[in-house]
Structures are given as C-alpha cells and as structure tokens.
Design a protein around this motif. Structure first.
Motif, PDB file in Angstrom:
ATOM      1  N   MET A  12       8.834  -4.037   7.588  1.00 48.07           N
ATOM      2  CA  MET A  12       9.090  -3.213   6.404  1.00 48.07           C
ATOM      3  C   MET A  12      10.461  -2.549   6.485  1.00 48.07           C
ATOM      4  O   MET A  12      11.230  -2.529   5.521  1.00 48.07           O
ATOM      5  CB  MET A  12       8.014  -2.123   6.270  1.00 48.07           C
ATOM      6  CG  MET A  12       6.617  -2.594   5.958  1.00 48.07           C
ATOM      7  SD  MET A  12       6.462  -3.442   4.363  1.00 48.07           S
ATOM      8  CE  MET A  12       6.407  -5.141   4.914  1.00 48.07           C
ATOM      9  N   ILE A  13      10.761  -1.996   7.651  1.00 50.45           N
ATOM     10  CA  ILE A  13      12.057  -1.329   7.837  1.00 50.45           C
ATOM     11  C   ILE A  13      13.192  -2.340   7.733  1.00 50.45           C
ATOM     12  O   ILE A  13      14.187  -2.121   7.039  1.00 50.45           O
ATOM     13  CB  ILE A  13      12.098  -0.604   9.196  1.00 50.45           C
ATOM     14  CG1 ILE A  13      11.060   0.519   9.221  1.00 50.45           C
ATOM     15  CG2 ILE A  13      13.491  -0.043   9.461  1.00 50.45           C
ATOM     16  CD1 ILE A  13      10.921   1.199  10.565  1.00 50.45           C
ATOM     17  N   PHE A  48       2.138  -9.317   3.531  1.00 53.65           N
ATOM     18  CA  PHE A  48       1.897  -7.948   3.983  1.00 53.65           C
ATOM     19  C   PHE A  48       1.094  -7.183   2.938  1.00 53.65           C
ATOM     20  O   PHE A  48       1.265  -7.386   1.738  1.00 53.65           O
ATOM     21  CB  PHE A  48       3.223  -7.206   4.229  1.00 53.65           C
ATOM     22  CG  PHE A  48       4.111  -7.861   5.242  1.00 53.65           C
ATOM     23  CD1 PHE A  48       3.699  -8.015   6.546  1.00 53.65           C
ATOM     24  CD2 PHE A  48       5.368  -8.320   4.878  1.00 53.65           C
ATOM     25  CE1 PHE A  48       4.516  -8.625   7.477  1.00 53.65           C
ATOM     26  CE2 PHE A  48       6.200  -8.929   5.797  1.00 53.65           C
ATOM     27  CZ  PHE A  48       5.763  -9.081   7.102  1.00 53.65           C
ATOM     28  N   ASP A  49       0.254  -6.288   3.411  1.00 59.40           N
ATOM     29  CA  ASP A  49      -0.423  -5.321   2.547  1.00 59.40           C
ATOM     30  C   ASP A  49      -0.443  -4.000   3.310  1.00 59.40           C
ATOM     31  O   ASP A  49      -1.414  -3.661   3.998  1.00 59.40           O
ATOM     32  CB  ASP A  49      -1.849  -5.765   2.230  1.00 59.40           C
ATOM     33  CG  ASP A  49      -2.522  -4.836   1.224  1.00 59.40           C
ATOM     34  OD1 ASP A  49      -1.916  -3.794   0.893  1.00 59.40           O
ATOM     35  OD2 ASP A  49      -3.634  -5.141   0.775  1.00 59.40           O
ATOM     36  N   PRO A  50       0.652  -3.229   3.223  1.00 58.80           N
ATOM     37  CA  PRO A  50       0.770  -2.006   4.018  1.00 58.80           C
ATOM     38  C   PRO A  50      -0.355  -1.012   3.792  1.00 58.80           C
ATOM     39  O   PRO A  50      -0.801  -0.362   4.736  1.00 58.80           O
ATOM     40  CB  PRO A  50       2.124  -1.421   3.563  1.00 58.80           C
ATOM     41  CG  PRO A  50       2.880  -2.596   3.046  1.00 58.80           C
ATOM     42  CD  PRO A  50       1.855  -3.486   2.425  1.00 58.80           C
ATOM     43  N   GLN A  51      -0.824  -0.878   2.563  1.00 64.68           N
ATOM     44  CA  GLN A  51      -1.879   0.096   2.294  1.00 64.68           C
ATOM     45  C   GLN A  51      -3.162  -0.272   3.024  1.00 64.68           C
ATOM     46  O   GLN A  51      -3.850   0.594   3.575  1.00 64.68           O
ATOM     47  CB  GLN A  51      -2.128   0.202   0.791  1.00 64.68           C
ATOM     48  CG  GLN A  51      -3.083   1.339   0.427  1.00 64.68           C
ATOM     49  CD  GLN A  51      -3.071   1.630  -1.051  1.00 64.68           C
ATOM     50  OE1 GLN A  51      -2.615   0.818  -1.850  1.00 64.68           O
ATOM     51  NE2 GLN A  51      -3.566   2.800  -1.442  1.00 64.68           N
ATOM     52  N   LEU A 276      14.430   5.644   4.835  1.00 57.27           N
ATOM     53  CA  LEU A 276      13.125   5.942   4.253  1.00 57.27           C
ATOM     54  C   LEU A 276      12.979   5.374   2.848  1.00 57.27           C
ATOM     55  O   LEU A 276      11.930   4.826   2.503  1.00 57.27           O
ATOM     56  CB  LEU A 276      12.911   7.459   4.226  1.00 57.27           C
ATOM     57  CG  LEU A 276      12.703   8.135   5.582  1.00 57.27           C
ATOM     58  CD1 LEU A 276      12.602   9.643   5.414  1.00 57.27           C
ATOM     59  CD2 LEU A 276      11.455   7.600   6.274  1.00 57.27           C
ATOM     60  N   ILE A 277      14.025   5.504   2.024  1.00 58.32           N
ATOM     61  CA  ILE A 277      13.958   4.958   0.671  1.00 58.32           C
ATOM     62  C   ILE A 277      13.709   3.459   0.716  1.00 58.32           C
ATOM     63  O   ILE A 277      12.876   2.922  -0.023  1.00 58.32           O
ATOM     64  CB  ILE A 277      15.259   5.273  -0.099  1.00 58.32           C
ATOM     65  CG1 ILE A 277      15.338   6.759  -0.425  1.00 58.32           C
ATOM     66  CG2 ILE A 277      15.325   4.468  -1.398  1.00 58.32           C
ATOM     67  CD1 ILE A 277      16.657   7.184  -1.029  1.00 58.32           C
ATOM     68  N   SER A 278      14.428   2.784   1.604  1.00 55.61           N
ATOM     69  CA  SER A 278      14.263   1.338   1.732  1.00 55.61           C
ATOM     70  C   SER A 278      12.836   0.987   2.127  1.00 55.61           C
ATOM     71  O   SER A 278      12.194   0.131   1.509  1.00 55.61           O
ATOM     72  CB  SER A 278      15.239   0.794   2.782  1.00 55.61           C
ATOM     73  OG  SER A 278      16.570   1.162   2.495  1.00 55.61           O
ATOM     74  N   SER A 279      12.346   1.639   3.156  1.00 55.92           N
ATOM     75  CA  SER A 279      11.019   1.312   3.680  1.00 55.92           C
ATOM     76  C   SER A 279       9.909   1.673   2.704  1.00 55.92           C
ATOM     77  O   SER A 279       8.958   0.908   2.513  1.00 55.92           O
ATOM     78  CB  SER A 279      10.804   2.047   5.015  1.00 55.92           C
ATOM     79  OG  SER A 279      11.841   1.758   5.923  1.00 55.92           O
ATOM     80  N   VAL A 280      10.033   2.834   2.068  1.00 57.36           N
ATOM     81  CA  VAL A 280       8.970   3.294   1.170  1.00 57.36           C
ATOM     82  C   VAL A 280       8.842   2.389  -0.049  1.00 57.36           C
ATOM     83  O   VAL A 280       7.732   2.050  -0.479  1.00 57.36           O
ATOM     84  CB  VAL A 280       9.225   4.754   0.750  1.00 57.36           C
ATOM     85  CG1 VAL A 280       8.325   5.143  -0.418  1.00 57.36           C
ATOM     86  CG2 VAL A 280       8.975   5.690   1.927  1.00 57.36           C
ATOM     87  N   PHE A 281       9.978   1.981  -0.625  1.00 58.56           N
ATOM     88  CA  PHE A 281       9.903   1.094  -1.783  1.00 58.56           C
ATOM     89  C   PHE A 281       9.259  -0.242  -1.408  1.00 58.56           C
ATOM     90  O   PHE A 281       8.479  -0.805  -2.185  1.00 58.56           O
ATOM     91  CB  PHE A 281      11.303   0.863  -2.363  1.00 58.56           C
ATOM     92  CG  PHE A 281      11.554   1.648  -3.609  1.00 58.56           C
ATOM     93  CD1 PHE A 281      11.065   1.204  -4.826  1.00 58.56           C
ATOM     94  CD2 PHE A 281      12.251   2.837  -3.572  1.00 58.56           C
ATOM     95  CE1 PHE A 281      11.282   1.933  -5.985  1.00 58.56           C
ATOM     96  CE2 PHE A 281      12.469   3.571  -4.715  1.00 58.56           C
ATOM     97  CZ  PHE A 281      11.986   3.122  -5.932  1.00 58.56           C
ATOM     98  N   ILE A 282       9.590  -0.759  -0.234  1.00 60.88           N
ATOM     99  CA  ILE A 282       8.973  -2.005   0.213  1.00 60.88           C
ATOM    100  C   ILE A 282       7.471  -1.810   0.391  1.00 60.88           C
ATOM    101  O   ILE A 282       6.656  -2.638  -0.044  1.00 60.88           O
ATOM    102  CB  ILE A 282       9.611  -2.477   1.535  1.00 60.88           C
ATOM    103  CG1 ILE A 282      11.102  -2.767   1.348  1.00 60.88           C
ATOM    104  CG2 ILE A 282       8.884  -3.715   2.061  1.00 60.88           C
ATOM    105  CD1 ILE A 282      11.411  -3.919   0.445  1.00 60.88           C
TER     106      ILE A 282
END
Length: 612
Positions: A12-13, A48-51, A276-282
């Motif tokens: 993700m990062i 991927f399904d981060p949630q 953080l912006i990059s990772s969170v949007f992904i």
C-alpha cells in the motif's frame, strides 16, 4: 506472499508513493492516479482488500492519518498570509459553508431521493474539501498567491467544521424525531468548544516548550507527532469527530506563535503527510466493492453530483464573496474547485451506520453517494484546475522562473539572458542600490533578504522554481540554498563556485549545485563584466557543431547555459562533458575583442558575396 499482512502494508505504501511519482513525472493529478491505482489492485483485480485484512484497526488507522494530515495543513495557516483578504476567507468559511449546507441538503433531497432528515445530515458533511485533496492540486496547478491561499484556507478550516456540522445536523434530526432531549444539543456545543480549547491550549503549551528550549532538537518532531495523536484521541473519545477540530485549532495556534523551529516541523510533517495521503487513498479505494461502484451509476446520484458541482458550489461562492474584493476570474475559479476527499469518505461511513441504526430510510446509499461525489470532483477538478487557471489568467506561470539572489552586474546580465528566452526572472538583493543595473535592463527586482519572514509573506515566489544564489558571500549563498532545498528540491538550486580565496569548504550537502567552471566565482565573473564582456548566443547546427564551437572559443569565452528548441534551460558546468543536438543555443560570456572579431568576420563575409 500476497496474503501476508506485512506485505500488504508495504505494498500500500509503495503503490501510493509510486502513484505520486507517476503523477509528478507525467504532470497528472496525483489524487486521480492514486484513486485509479487503488481501484485496480482492489475491486478490479481483487489483489488487496485492506478493510478485510486490517479488520478493526482499519478505521482507527485512517482516522489517525487524517488527524496528522489536517494538523500539518493547519501549521501553514499563518494569519499574515491573508492580511490583505481576510474578509473573503471569513465569508467563504461561514456564509459560503452555510449556503452550501442548505443547498446541498435540498440537492440530496430532490435529486438523490434521500429523506429530508438524512439529506440534512449529509449536506453538512459535503461542505468539506480538505487538505488531502486540495493541497496536491495546488502544488500541481501553480496558481497565483491569492486564489491558492483562499482555496488552501477553505479546505483546511472547513474540514473539521464539515464533520461537526454533520454531527450537529444528526443531533438536531434525533431531537426533532424525539429520539433525544434538547439537553443533548447543549452538550454538543459544550463538547465542541471543549475540544477546540484542548487543542488550542495543547498547541500553546507545546509551542512554549519548543521555543524555550525545554525539548531537545532531536525530540521536537517525535514529541509534536505524539502530542497531536494524543490530543486527537482524547478529544475524539469525548465526542466523535471533535478530534479533527482539536488538531486544527492546535495547528493554527502554533502557526501563529511564529516559532523559530516551526519550519523544521512543517518539513517533517509534509513528508509524513505525503506518505499518509498516498497510503490512505490506496487503502480506501482498494477496499471498495464492485457493487458499491455500480451503485454510483444510478441516474439519481449522477444528477445529485452534477447539481453539487454546477449549482451548489458556484452559488455558495458567488453569494458569499459579494463585496470581498475578489475579481470575476477568482470567483469563477474558486466557485468551480471543490474536490472532496478522505474526510468525506471516512466520516460518511460513520453517519451511514448511525442513521441506519436510528431507523432512517435511505441511509444505506450514503457511502455510494459520497463515492460518486468524491470520484467526480477529484477527476473533474484534478484535470481542469491548471487549464482553468491558465484560461482565467490565475496561473502564476507556465514557465519555470528563475530567482537570482545577488544584485551584482553579472547577475543582471545573466538575468537578462534568461529573460530573452521568455523565462520569468526575479533579482533580489538586500540593497536597493545594488539592483540599479538590473532595473536599467528591465528585470524585475525586489529589495529584501530572501531569508526573512517579510519576504516570505510579501513577495510572491510561486513562479520561480529555480534558485541561483550568487551573492558575494559564499557562506550566505550556502545558507540560502540549504533553506530552499525542502521546497524546490536540490536539483533546482544552484550557487556560484566558492571563491578561490575562501578558506572554508562548503560541501554540496549544505549548498547548491555549482554553476559554470570552478574558477569562475562571482568575483571573477563581475570583473569580466567590468572589462566589457558581453552575452553571445551561438546556435549549434548540422554544419556548426559543438566541436566547432569549442575550437573557435578559447579562454576568452565562458559558456553559461544552453537552451534547446523548446527553450528548456540547462546550466553548463563542464562543456567537455555535454552533447548538444542541432538547434540548441549556447549562451556564453564573451570578451569584447571576441565579439568584435565575429562582427568583422560577418561584415567581411557580406562584402565578399558576389553582387547581382
């Protein structure tokens, strides 16, 4: 390996940072690339399904990331930045937000088909834009100072208030349906004020500790980082969504204490925020499902999105900015740009669950409605902000401008040569008198110290992406370069070579890239100007190659830079190591005798040509 939680976190990062780089490399909106990347690896390919992977920690991680991003953005909200247009900011963030709330609620009721209660709540949430989306767009668009500042302030200030407004609307809806008592509304206002007070006090105390030296340098950023998280968690535990208000208040207080160490904190937080912006949007887009995406295509949702973009937003801005002094072009641009981002996505999930549990119909489509608005505004505004800014004359410049520090004669001649290729040039010096020669050449000048706060808030440096530190003080040049490295990047910062008589060694780690050849320091170059050396432009062609230029020009010619067919400038540090295509122009400093020889040679060639 794909099933490993550790691998998915790293992926993700990495994917987020890669998206940022692709956007920078091809000059595309970063938000758009990040969203597409998340959709591809998530619902489209199912990688991927981060949630699902992160489970209960998914939402807390997103919330903490949003808190840090919002705090970092609020650290840049210095009131000195808007002293010339505070009325516009105040009106947009109050009256404009109120109009957007009411108009957005009716749009959700009439177009999306939500009940009036649910529409009233979601209309409050949709007034947010936020730093997670607006700041990357502003970096890309290079707007002029005033519209950029207004959009930035609106995005950061309205972000926590949008969440609180939706929470207030939710409390009112419960009260009108007799699900809670009137005392709950009083408690809401009290807890909101308490959260803001906690954030403000924490920011002031922390600022004093930093300024008085009670915290060592190596612990400043970690301690600030930890306090931000603690303030957010404590206030958000008192009442949901007040944490955003607390960290915003904390950041604004610290920004206006004018701390000496604030710049270092901002740079640290900027780096964290980009990550953080990059990772969170992904993470958010990768967690979506195909069913949710298909729900966006509902015609009622599309009508709602169009109404929000073309009616609600322009209406709120045009009404709220009457009499604020903004130009027609500025009101048009600001009335169009309002991308929604992480806060809208994360908070909408909370209200969707809360309204559903309270028994309100239609609350189940809030998430899909939010996604439709987020994707539409990110795409539309991401691809049009630069184009519209250019059309309205609000783009600072299309060309990468040159900021030259030092009012010496050579710098004036160099600035004139750069300006001849249609490049914006600004010459700065601490002495007004030193700039007289540059003014005679028609170059824009500013008297002042480039390192002072006065310059930061009174001189618009937005158009100038390339810095040349060329004063007669080598240590000052190195200090200037070191100051602007985080903002411009080391590849865009240059300084004249260290004087041969200077015993100090300023390494490249604290200075800029050295211009020209080592023997041509600023003192030597100025002596050449005093001797009458002049700028000469030489075109490299199929017939007249770089080798011919090197053979024809000896020590009496100093190559400065090259300009290709598109007028892209490249400074020369070692002419023996470069290769040039035909059509490239070499700009050099040439002795008057050399210039005279060329003129005589040209005159002789004309005279020797046969007459008709």
């Amino acid at each position: 390996m794909l099933e490993s939680t550790l691998f998915q976190i790293a992926a993700m990062i990495g994917l987020g940072v890669l998206s940022q780089w692709i956007a920078w490399r091809f000059r595309l909106p970063a938000i758009v690339i990040m969203s597409l990347a998340g959709l591809i690896v998530g619902p489209f390919l199912g990688l991927f399904d981060p949630q699902d992977r992160f489970g209960e920690v998914f939402n807390p991680v997103i919330s903490l990331a949003v808190a840090i991003i919002l705090f970092e953005g609020s650290l840049s909200l210095d009131f000195r930045e808007i002293k010339e247009f505070p009325r516009a900011i105040f009106r947009i963030t109050t009256l404009g937000a109120f109009i957007a709330w009411i108009a957005g609620s009716f749009a959700a009721y009439f177009f999306a088909g939500l009940s009036l209660d649910v529409a009233f709540v979601i209309g409050g949430l949709f007034i947010v834009t936020g730093p997670t989306v607006i700041l990357p767009l502003l970096r890309q668009a290079k707007l002029k100072e005033r519209p950029a500042a207004i959009l930035k302030w609106e995005g950061i200030v309205v972000d926590p208030f949008g969440a609180l407004l939706a929470l207030f609307a939710f409390e009112v809806v419960l009260w009108t349906n007799e699900l809670i008592t009137g005392n709950s509304l009083l408690i809401f206002f009290g807890l909101s004020f308490l959260a803001a007070a906690i954030g403000a006090v924490a920011g002031w105390v922390l600022g004093r500790l930093l300024e008085q030296g009670h915290i060592p340098e190596f612990l400043k950023s970690p301690i600030v980082f930890g306090v931000v998280l603690m303030v957010f968690v404590v206030t958000d535990s008192i009442m949901h969504e007040t944490g955003l208000l607390a960290v915003t208040a904390m950041g604004i207080i610290m920004a206006n204490m004018h701390l000496t160490s604030l710049r270092d904190l901002i740079h640290f937080k900027e780096n964290i925020s980009v990550l953080l912006i990059s990772s969170v949007f992904i993470m958010l887009t990768a967690s979506l499902t195909i069913d949710t995406l298909l729900a966006i295509l509902n015609w009622r949702m599309l009508l709602f999105v169009l109404a929000m973009m073309f009616i609600v937003r322009p209406l709120s801005i045009w009404i709220s900015t009457i009499g604020t002094g903004l130009t027609l072009a500025e009101r048009t641009l600001i009335g169009w740009i309002a991308p929604r981002g992480i806060v809208a996505l994360t908070v909408s999930g909370f209200f969707a669950n809360a309204l559903t549990e309270a028994g309100f119909e239609g609350a189940d489509i809030i998430t899909a409605l939010t996604l439709a608005l987020v994707f539409a505004t990110v795409l539309a505004h991401g691809f049009t902000i630069g184009w519209l800014g250019k059309k309205l004359g609000l783009q600072a410049t299309e060309e990468a401008g040159f900021l030259i520090v030092g009012g010496t004669p050579f710098n004036a001649v160099l600035g004139e040569a750069l300006k001849s290729f249609n490049k914006p040039v600004l010459l700065m010096d601490r002495s007004w008198g030193m700039l007289s020669y540059a003014r005679q050449l028609g170059i824009r000048t500013e008297a002042g110290d480039i390192l002072s706060e006065h310059t930061e808030y009174h001189v618009d440096l937005t158009p100038y992406e390339i810095l040349i530190a060329a004063t007669e003080e080598d240590a000052y040049n190195a200090l200037i370069c070191q100051r602007f490295v985080p903002e411009l990047g080391r590849e865009n910062i240059f300084q004249t070579p260290i004087s041969m008589g200077d015993p100090n060694d300023y390494s490249k780690s604290i200075g800029g890239k050295k211009l020209f050849s080592p023997e041509y320091d600023v003192h030597t170059l100025n002596r050449y100007i005093e001797k009458g050396y002049m700028i000469r432009k030489t075109m490299i062609t199929e017939q007249y190659t770089l080798e011919n230029f090197q053979q024809d020009n000896g020590y009496e010619t100093i190559p400065l830079f090259t300009a290709d067919k598109e007028n892209n400038i490249s400074f020369i540090t070692d002419i023996k190591k470069i290769s040039l295509d035909p059509g490239t122009t070499i700009v050099s400093l040439t002795s008057p005798s050399k210039k005279m020889e060329k003129a005589l040679e040209k005159a002789n060639n004309v005279q020797s040509q046969p007459k008709d």
